[in-house]
Design a protein around this motif. Sequence first.
Motif, short mmCIF file in Angstrom:
data_model
loop_
_atom_site.label_atom_id
_atom_site.label_comp_id
_atom_site.label_asym_id
_atom_site.label_seq_id
_atom_site.Cartn_x
_atom_site.Cartn_y
_atom_site.Cartn_z
N PHE A 270 0.84 -1.20 0.00
CA PHE A 270 0.00 0.00 0.00
C PHE A 270 0.88 1.26 0.00
CE2 PHE A 270 -2.24 3.26 2.55
CZ PHE A 270 -3.36 3.46 1.75
N ILE A 271 1.91 1.30 0.82
CA ILE A 271 2.84 2.43 0.85
C ILE A 271 3.51 2.61 -0.50
CG2 ILE A 271 5.04 3.22 1.84
CD1 ILE A 271 2.78 3.65 3.75
N TYR A 272 3.92 1.51 -1.08
CA TYR A 272 4.58 1.55 -2.40
C TYR A 272 3.66 2.15 -3.45
CZ TYR A 272 6.19 -0.48 -6.84
OH TYR A 272 6.56 -0.68 -8.15
N ARG A 273 2.39 1.75 -3.46
CA ARG A 273 1.45 2.27 -4.46
C ARG A 273 1.05 3.71 -4.16
NH1 ARG A 273 -1.15 -1.60 -7.66
NH2 ARG A 273 -2.07 0.26 -8.64
N GLU A 274 0.91 4.03 -2.87
CA GLU A 274 0.50 5.38 -2.49
C GLU A 274 1.58 6.42 -2.80
OE1 GLU A 274 -2.52 6.81 -0.33
OE2 GLU A 274 -2.95 5.49 -2.01
N ASN A 275 2.80 5.99 -2.93
CA ASN A 275 3.90 6.91 -3.19
C ASN A 275 4.46 6.74 -4.59
OD1 ASN A 275 4.69 8.40 -0.45
ND2 ASN A 275 4.08 6.30 0.05
N GLY A 276 3.55 6.48 -5.53
CA GLY A 276 3.91 6.49 -6.93
C GLY A 276 4.77 5.34 -7.38
N ARG A 277 4.66 4.21 -6.71
CA ARG A 277 5.42 3.01 -7.06
C ARG A 277 6.92 3.26 -7.08
NH1 ARG A 277 1.96 0.83 -12.21
NH2 ARG A 277 0.20 -0.02 -11.05
N LYS A 278 7.36 4.09 -6.15
CA LYS A 278 8.79 4.36 -6.05
C LYS A 278 9.41 3.36 -5.08
CE LYS A 278 8.22 9.30 -6.93
NZ LYS A 278 8.36 10.68 -6.37
N ALA A 279 10.44 2.68 -5.54
CA ALA A 279 11.10 1.70 -4.68
C ALA A 279 11.66 2.36 -3.43
CB ALA A 279 12.22 0.99 -5.46
N ARG A 280 12.01 3.63 -3.56
CA ARG A 280 12.57 4.36 -2.43
C ARG A 280 11.58 4.43 -1.26
NH1 ARG A 280 17.44 6.10 -0.33
NH2 ARG A 280 16.97 7.67 1.25
N SER A 281 10.30 4.54 -1.59
CA SER A 281 9.29 4.63 -0.54
C SER A 281 9.25 3.36 0.30
CB SER A 281 7.91 4.92 -1.14
OG SER A 281 7.49 3.85 -1.97
N GLY A 282 9.33 2.22 -0.37
CA GLY A 282 9.35 0.96 0.37
C GLY A 282 10.61 0.81 1.21
N ILE A 283 11.75 1.24 0.66
CA ILE A 283 13.01 1.14 1.40
C ILE A 283 12.97 2.03 2.64
CG2 ILE A 283 15.48 1.62 1.30
CD1 ILE A 283 15.37 0.88 -1.68
N ASP A 284 12.48 3.29 2.46
CA ASP A 284 12.38 4.20 3.60
C ASP A 284 11.47 3.64 4.68
OD1 ASP A 284 14.07 5.94 2.36
OD2 ASP A 284 12.52 7.33 1.69
N PHE A 285 10.35 3.05 4.27
CA PHE A 285 9.42 2.47 5.22
C PHE A 285 10.09 1.35 6.02
CE2 PHE A 285 6.25 -0.70 6.37
CZ PHE A 285 5.29 0.06 7.03
#
Length: 782
Positions: A270-285
């Motif tokens: 959900f975080i990945y999709r909510e943040n424009g499918r940016k791999a960085r968002s998943g890594i930061d999470f």
Amino acid sequence: MTQEGKSGLKEVLGRLEIRRSLYLLYAVIFISYAFLSWFSVGYLLLPVIVMDWFLLVIGALLAIFSVYLEEEPKVVRYLPYAGFVVSFLIFGELLSFVLPAYATDELASNTYAAYQFIHGLDPYINSNMAGVFSYSHLSPYSITPLTTGGAVDFLVYPGLSVLLFIPAVLLGIRSYEIIVFFAILSFFLLAYYYKKRGIEETLPFLVVAMVISGQYAYYSLTGDDDIIWVFFLALAYIYRKNPLLSGIFFGLSLSFKQIAALVLPFFLYFIYRENGRKARSGIDFIVGGIASFLVTNAPFIWMEPVQWFRHIISVDTQPILGAGIGPSVLAFAGYLNISSNVFLTLLVVTFLIFFILYLTYYNELKYAFFAFPMFIFIFNFRVLENYLAFWPFLILMVMPDFLEEFRARKTMGSHHHPHVISDIRFSIATQKKVAAAFIAVIIGSGGFIIYDVSSVSSPVHITGVWNASDPLWTPGYISHLQVNLTYTPSYGDPGSLDLNFRILPMATPLSLNPNALLWHTDKQIFPGASSVNIFPNTYADLLPNNVTFTIQVYYSSFVSSFSSDKLSIPTDFPISNPNMSLPSYLSNSSSSHINPVYPGWNYSLVSGVGNGSFKYSILPVGFNLSLDNKKASRQWAIASVSSAINVSRLAAGGYTLKYSLTNLRGNPYYYSFYSKNSSLIVGAQISFYGGKDNLTIGFNPGISSDIITYVNDTNLIVISNSSELSFANISNLLNTNGWSIQEATLSYVLMTYGVSGLFYATFYSFSLVSPAWNSSSGFSRN
């Protein structure tokens, strides 16, 4: 006015009408709650009465503004929130008179772990947690039994579950006050988010509905701390556009209780999709989550990393006795031979199916991931209400975003088809692979279940239950059974077994004891036929007389069941529960709050002038009685614990009732005295004919011989240097004075007449022995 302006005005007026209607609903709820509170506490609990005043004022103001013709001041919109908080505080104050300090073993464990940690001990070492039950005086209703015997008296939750309760230990407050703080904080978090999303008018209505149902308020105040991990998980959702911060809050949620791990894959996607499918968002999470989890667990990892890791991963693999209403009932209630591994498998399989569905139908199920655990947990081996009850709070948190997107999709009309996968378009081949995976998972789990049902069998079987009795003399209950067993060990089974027993009585409420009735035997069994005597583990486990039941014998992963018809035993005892060792948390007293009492005994307070206060409280070894007389009155004030007795049968059997006395003011004994103008008596009283005739036996070890005083023809007072009651001697004394001994009641009493002050006595170490009469120890007249 343009059409757009008219539409906007209509929407504003519609929301205003909803808000005004809700004001009237709140007014009714708060006023009704204030009077319900008053009925519960009476007049002497001033803090609650004052909070009732606030509710009445809030209710009256909301009623006024429900029909106010102009726009109400903004401060009025916050009155429902204030009313909710006051109602919650009142509810907490009311429950504080009913609830023990620790109503759940989880809260007791977390608090004791905090206590041990601040004293420099590692709570993840089992020996350091062995004293949790003695520290907390936990009710037997609240333990989590192990199939290997004993109960969960060790820590299985991560570090934040310890750290958050350190303030409770240091400040000396009840641990559930920490939970209440987070419950109120969660409400304001919900209010903040709804206001931020512009739909705050609907929030109080939804929250009040939840409070009326009692779920969150009741569970928080009874020691269920799930609202804490829910609070941090809600924060993780609110800050989902900041993956690092969201991950930090998710890590805190996971560090309090592992249950948050069940939604981690869904939430990460959900975080990945909510943040424009940016791999960085998943890594930061992930980085934020790992950081906050490790920081809050670092002290314990540093102490003993292996023990810490072993405990926190064992939370769902412990050999716990089954409970709850899920499909696992088929196993732990004895319908089928199924191990707990089957239900763990079903839980994992259901989780995988939902995750595949979420990835495949993300557009349709985007906001449903907080609801998935409510289905998945149905297959857990223990399905208790708190496993399912808190997820609706998180669904309520996502509701504003769901409504906004749902309306936007409806506005799109024909431009959106609900069944079109617009973001992840699977090829026919991929869809076939997904279908094949589903089939493989279902067939594999089904084969495992079939194998388990066909191969699992217990080497121990119950062949009969007989010789029911009640050696504890607890009216209406059975406290002893004789059980016949056979043990046919297979290769690798031990040569002898230590067995545990559980009784499932038919149509008996489990609201106070979800584990059913736990019994034990001190005898090992060996291959072949055996007969063992079994007894209840605690007062919570007494078997009601004259009910059908299923009895189970269990050890490790094996369980065997036997259905028994009703067993009836005589209940005409000359005295009920003489040892007073089995307190029941079902009160039949008329006091404004519930106190534990003993089966077969009643608690009563009598004041001649009503100028003092009275207290009764239970202890692990007995009970306390106290009288606080504000002034010296010329009438008796009496606190007592009473039971009907048969003096003739007790005398004929040569029974002697022994008990001990002390007080909390530092003196080794509580001295009784009697005079014409003033009296203080602590000891026993035997009343006849509904209290018309009274023999009072006060205890004073400072006298050399017993003193008998005739108050009048119907009252006889003995000051004795012994706390033993020989019923043969008592019967002789009464017969000598021509008293009838019919319709007798025995009371342990604390009595005052003509004296003022605080008087406090502790009764303990009760025992009934026979024969025990000794002619040299009889009462003498002086």
